[in-house]
Structure formats: structure tokens, C-alpha cells
Design an enzyme around this catalytic site. Structure first.
Site, PDB file in Angstrom:
ATOM      1  CG  ASP A 108      -1.790   1.174   1.380  1.00 44.75           C
ATOM      2  OD1 ASP A 108      -1.951   1.907   0.386  1.00 44.75           O
ATOM      3  OD2 ASP A 108      -2.336   1.375   2.481  1.00 44.75           O
ATOM      4  CG  ASP A 295      -3.592   4.841  -2.088  1.00 39.52           C
ATOM      5  OD1 ASP A 295      -2.894   3.855  -1.795  1.00 39.52           O
ATOM      6  OD2 ASP A 295      -4.495   5.278  -1.356  1.00 39.52           O
TER       7      ASP A 295
END
Length: 514
Positions: A108, A295
Site C-alpha cells: 500500500d 495509491d
């Protein structure tokens, strides 16, 4: 909502890892209401700094550069295979401890901590369905014990810090701090295909200021190139779900050259983005520039409600009727339009008709409070905030139509129609699967180049045949100025464009995925 449709939204619960800024950092506090966070699945980490002051070299984008990393062998890059679940979760394997204990994690770029379930997690059902770390079984475990908690919009984890070796692909990171999660309440992690999260953001947003795994890879000399890159396969039936490369770039998974833009704020991988177009038409909001982050931990593509609503309208996505929006149109639409025609300053319009408070640069709702104002009496309520937001969106929409020389009636009809396209409370917007061929493309200007998404690329299709359901890959998230508007380019975007995170040069690069 059918079971397939429900399944895709369970898969998206961990999207949008937005960390709220600490209240004692002297910055503006982002007053997003908890109920808004809940339906978006926002991760809220109390006490950690999200939005930080501009650093030297921030601000306007530098000219985009292009470069290529050709030979993985020469850069001694480490490749980790990813699995793809419904184009919504991309996860891969790591191992912690000696002998290694295996876990699946989301890699992430929107957060910075590593956490996995702990064997000491006794009272959370989610822990019983995922692999758990057992410190007593590792000869390289070092006790820390400092407590840690991460609060998410749709759930939370808490536990304590520990230290051990972490194996990522063929690399072994020594003395890595991570969180053993002892509580995972709710259904968020119960439904996930992965055990934990490995954050690849900057240390500035790391809970407990823990050193991220990537930092230790660099500091321990495990990679020659201070670069990692993502390829996300958007074919859910493909043999390969995707890959992350630590220390280089795999030339087999991109075409042409990458367009690089500088990181403007260390925290997220944030950069400046130019205009956003629906087909060939500008949406207006980002004509003067916007902020964006790349992201990998976000499934969809999130942006300001003002623009998301315009996109939903253009692609025929159905949301809900916003009564506040309709009320503002009916009672004040003509007045706002007349003020814009008379060349009133757009940023002052909503404050001049008392919907918003003018902060010296623009109209703002009372959702945005400075830290020093928190002790004062609050004079706003939810209705005032909603009306201010509706008015601000209307000004942007009307400005766009005035540039196209629409008549008054055409503009008011258009704005009324956009009110109908506001996203539903859960953020989702459905589209007709049969209409993909007639939907417009959506393009983002990054580094002076347009990055286009076709309908097939921005719509998520669940199921086959007559039972298939389609949802828009665009969802609304409003981050107020001065930190916003902020766009979160998640897997919908990164699946179309191979993405390079250049830590050495503090840049982010995009190229056509292959």
C-alpha cells in the site's frame, strides 16, 4: 443490492487510506464527519500527520522527465507476484521471523506501516480466518511492546509493536518494526482476502514513526536502485495478478517511456496534476492545477464530488437526489448565475449570499476549522455545511457552462440534472453494462501529458451475461483547501498505467501498461 454487487463493495472497504492530521501539529484540521468516512472506508490514524507544510522544492510542477530502467538483472531487482481479486484487491506474500511465517499483504503506497494479525488476537473473529504471527516461534524476534492503534472508517486494528526479520521476495529485511494486531473488530478484515498491510508511503505518515520496510531495504543496501514499481493486471482471469518490483522496473510490463513528475509533499506519493477532461471537455475544477496521489491501496479512483458528479452525469451513472442541491438551484440558481455573468469573483459568490464563510481566499463551510478555533463555540450545523458545499459545486458547474455560451435555461437544467447524479451515501454509482460503447473517455493531465481511461477501464464489471452488474470506478472524496482538492489515483488508474515510485529522485512515473 445483489450478492455479487455486495461482494465487490466488501472488497472495496479498505480503499482510500486517508490519514487525518494531528490536532496538535498547528495545521488546519480536516473536519470530515465520521459518517462520511464510514461509507468511504477511509482509514483514519489518530495522532499521525497526514497533510504537512510544503517542503523546499514543492509547489509548481517541474518539467516532466522520462527515463527507463532496462535490465532487471543489472539492478538486482526483487520481483513479488501479486494476486488479483475482482480488480479490487491486489495482494502478495511476505514472511516474518525465523523460520519464516507466511502472510498475504496489500502493498500500500497510501500508508507506511506493516501490520499482521497476532497469535495474541483472541477476541476478534477476523483473526481466526487469517494467518497469525507467533513471536515465540521466531528466533529473530525482538520484543518492543509499544501500543499502536489504527482507526479506519469501516473498522480498526490495534495491538503493539514488535521487531523481527521480514522476507519480501528474495530480500530479507533485518530488525524490522511492525505491528502485531491483537484486535480487528467488525467485518472489514473478516471479508478481506489478505492478512495485513505493508505500507510503502513515507515515514512522515507512519504510526509511531516506525521505519517503513522500504526505507530499511534501502538503508540495508538490499536494492541498488532506490525505485519500486507496480504492474496491476486488470484481467481477473489472467494467470498473473500483477507484480511489484523492488529495486527496478520490469520492461515486460510497460510500453514506451514513463512520464515523471516530482513528489510535492512527502507523506503520500503526492504530485501536481493538471486539468481533467470528460471526452474533450474540461471539468473546470483542475484547470489551474490539482493535487493527486498514486495509491496502490485504493481500489477505485476518488476525487472531489463536484467533478465526480460531472463524470457520473456524462457516463449515465445513477446516484441519489441531493435535496440540498435541488433547493439551492431552485431558490438561488438564477441569483448565482447573474452574479457570475456580472463577473463577480467566483470564490466569493457563496459567501456573499451567506451560504459559506469567506476565509480571505475563498468561501469555506464550517467543516474546516483551524486548531485554534476548536475551543470556540461552533455556529455551524450539518445543513449549513451541506448548503455551502452545494453552492460551491454549483458555481463550478455554472462557470463551465457559461464558457460554452449556454443559455440561462440550459445552465439551470444542466445543474439540476447534476444534482440527480450526486453519489449515493455508500459512494457507489451504477451504470448500464450495455452502455459502455457510448460512454466518454476520462483523461488526466499529468506532467503535460494526457492519461486517458476508456469506459472499459474505468468501469468495474461483476458477473457475466444478463446477471452482470457494472459500477463506476469513480467515487467522491472531498478534501477541502488548502490541502485539497485531492485526487486519489488508485487501482483503476494504476491498472491502466504502469507506475514507478522513484524514492531516490522523489518522482512518480507513469507509462502504458503491457
Amino acid at each position: 443490492m445483489g450478492t455479487q454487487f455486495t461482494a465487490i463493495w466488501i472488497a472495496l472497504l479498505l480503499s482510500f487510506p486517508v490519514v487525518l492530521s494531528a490536532r496538535d501539529d498547528g495545521l488546519m484540521r480536516i473536519g470530515l464527519k465520521k459518517k462520511k468516512l464510514d461509507h468511504l472506508g477511509l482509514r483514519v490514524v489518530p495522532g499521525s500527520v497526514n497533510f504537512i507544510p510544503k517542503e523546499e522544492g514543492g509547489g509548481a510542477s517541474k518539467p516532466a522527465a522520462t527515463k527507463k530502467y532496462y535490465n532487471l538483472g543489472e539492478t538486482e531487482a526483487d520481483i513479488v507476484a501479486l494476486k488479483n481479486y475482482l480488480d479490487a484487491q491486489y495482494y502478495g506474500e511476505i514472511a516474518i521471523g525465523t523460520p519464516p511465517q507466511t502472510f498475504t499483504v496489500i502493498f500500500d503506497t497510501g500508508s507506511s506501516n506493516l501490520w499482521v494479525p497476532s497469535s495474541k488476537c483472541y477476541f476478534s473473529l477476523a483473526c481466526y480466518f487469517h494467518s497469525k504471527y507467533k513471536s515465540s516461534a521466531s528466533t529473530t524476534y525482538v520484543k518492543n511492546g509499544t501500543s499502536a492503534a489504527i482507526q479506519y472508517g469501516t473498522g480498526s486494528i490495534s495491538g503493539f509493536f514488535s521487531q523481527d526479520s521480514v522476507e519480501v521476495g528474495d530480500l530479507v529485511v533485518k530488525n524490522q518494526g511492525f505491528i502485531e494486531a491483537t484486535k480487528e473488530p467488525g467485518v472489514t478484515f473478516l471479508a478481506s482476502k489478505f492478512d495485513g498491510i505493508l505500507g510503502l508511503g513515507f515515514q512522515e505518515i507512519s504510526v509511531g514513526n516506525a521505519v517503513p520496510v522500504w526505507y530499511n531495504m534501502v538503508n540495508q543496501g538490499l536494492v541498488k536502485e532506490k525505485v519500486f514499481s507496480f504492474w496491476l493486471n486488470r484481467n481477473v482471469e489472467g494467470e498473473e495478478g500483477g507484480e511489484i518490483v523492488f529495486g527496478g522496473v520490469d520492461p515486460n510490463h510497460y510500453k514506451g517511456e514513463h512520464t515523471y513528475v516530482p513528489v510535492t509533499h512527502k507523506g503520500y506519493w503526492q504530485f501536481d496534476m493538471g486539468d481533467l477532461l470528460i471526452g474533450t471537455e474540461t471539468t473546470g475544477l483542475c484547470a489551474g492545477g490539482c493535487k493527486a496521489i498514486a495509491d496502490s491501496g485504493t481500489s477505485l479512483l476518488a476525487g472531489p464530488t463536484t467533478v465526480i458528479t460531472q463524470i457520473n452525469n456524462a457516463i449515465g451513472a445513477s446516484g441519489i437526489v441531493s435535496e440540498e442541491c435541488k433547493t439551492v438551484v431552485a431558490q438561488y440558481g438564477k441569483i448565482i448565475l447573474e452574479m457570475l455573468v456580472a463577473q463577480a469573483q467566483p470564490r466569493k459568490v457563496c459567501s456573499q449570499i451567506s451560504f459559506c464563510t469567506f476565509d480571505g481566499t475563498q468561501g469555506v463551510s464550517m467543516n474546516i476549522e483551524s486548531v485554534v478555533e476548536e475551543s470556540s463555540d461552533e455556529s455551524s450545523d450539518g445543513l449549513h455545511d451541506a448548503m455551502c458545499t452545494a453552492c460551491e459545486m454549483m458555481v463550478v458547474w455554472m462557470e463551465n457552462r457559461l464558457r460554452l455560451n449556454d443559455t440561462e435555461d440550459q445552465i439551470l437544467d444542466y445543474v439540476n440534472n447534476l444534482c440527480d447524479r450526486l453519489p449515493s451515501p455508500n459512494g457507489e454509482s451504477a451504470v448500464e453494462c450495455s452502455s459502455l460503447s457510448s460512454m466518454p473517455s476520462v483523461s488526466f493531465e499529468i506532467g503535460g501529458k494526457l492519461f486517458e481511461l476508456s469506459p472499459e477501464q474505468y468501469v468495474l464489471k461483476v458477473g457475466e451475461g444478463v446477471s452482470a452488474q457494472c459500477i463506476s470506478g469513480f467515487t467522491a472524496l472531498d478534501v477541502p483547501p488548502p490541502h485539497g482538492p485531492l485526487w486519489i489515483l488508485g487501482d483503476v488508474f494504476m491498472g491502466r498505467y504502469h507506475t514507478v515510485f522513484d524514492y531516490g529522485n522523489l518522482t512518480v512515473g507513469f507509462a502504458d501498461a503491457a
